[in-house]
Design a protein around this motif. Structure first.
Motif, mmCIF file in Angstrom:
data_model
loop_
_atom_site.group_PDB
_atom_site.id
_atom_site.type_symbol
_atom_site.label_atom_id
_atom_site.label_comp_id
_atom_site.label_asym_id
_atom_site.label_seq_id
_atom_site.Cartn_x
_atom_site.Cartn_y
_atom_site.Cartn_z
ATOM 1 N N GLN A 96 0.841 -1.186 0.000
ATOM 2 C CA GLN A 96 0.000 0.000 0.000
ATOM 3 C C GLN A 96 0.879 1.239 0.000
ATOM 4 N N LYS A 143 -3.185 5.345 -1.820
ATOM 5 C CA LYS A 143 -3.656 4.313 -2.736
ATOM 6 C C LYS A 143 -4.248 3.143 -1.966
ATOM 7 N N ASP A 144 -5.031 2.330 -2.679
ATOM 8 C CA ASP A 144 -5.604 1.139 -2.073
ATOM 9 C C ASP A 144 -4.531 0.076 -1.863
ATOM 10 N N GLU A 166 -2.968 -3.319 -2.487
ATOM 11 C CA GLU A 166 -3.048 -4.171 -3.666
ATOM 12 C C GLU A 166 -2.282 -5.473 -3.463
ATOM 13 N N GLU A 196 7.997 3.108 -8.498
ATOM 14 C CA GLU A 196 6.581 2.828 -8.259
ATOM 15 C C GLU A 196 6.353 1.602 -7.375
ATOM 16 N N ALA A 221 6.303 1.398 -1.247
ATOM 17 C CA ALA A 221 5.065 1.156 -0.503
ATOM 18 C C ALA A 221 5.388 0.468 0.817
#
Length: 128
Positions: free
Chosen positions: A39, A43-44, A46, A89, A92
């Motif tokens: 996460q 953002k959600d 995933e 990217e 998280a």
């Protein structure tokens, strides 16, 4: 009492590698779906990868296919996520998750509500 404890996160440059570990205790039976989620801020959560300890079936999110590898060491009760070719990217918080029974995660392994047990997370930061 099930407990999942992640480790191995850190900061790395793009193109680098990390290996996350999840030490599991209290999972008394085989047949668990074990997964990694992540996460990012705003953002959600995933699904990243799944392994089912019944036959080591694995699934991956398209975004990590070919770069990440999920595995488990049943003797050590440890789940791993080996991450290569890391990208910014991929930054998280990464979480380990577990739920019992293939029917609980087949077809929807990437849905976080399917999992009963969660670790506290380990941060991965990838700089460009």
């Amino acid at each position: 009492q099930v407990q999942l404890v992640e480790s191995g996160g850190g900061s790395v440059q793009a193109g680098g590698s990390l290996r996350l570990s999840c030490a599991a205790s209290g999972l008394s039976y085989s047949g668990y779906c074990m997964a990694w989620f992540r996460q990012a801020p705003g953002k959600d959560r995933e699904g990243v990868a799944l392994i089912w300890d019944g036959d080591d079936t694995t699934y991956y999110a398209d975004s990590v296919q070919g770069r990440f590898t999920i595995s488990q060491d049943n003797a050590k009760n440890t789940l791993y996520l080996h991450m290569d070719s890391l990208k910014p990217e991929d930054t998280a918080m990464y979480y380990c998750a577990a739920t019992w029974g293939w029917n609980s995660c087949a077809g929807s392994w990437y849905v976080h509500s399917q999992y009963n047990y969660w670790g506290q997370g380990t941060q991965v930061t990838v700089s460009s």
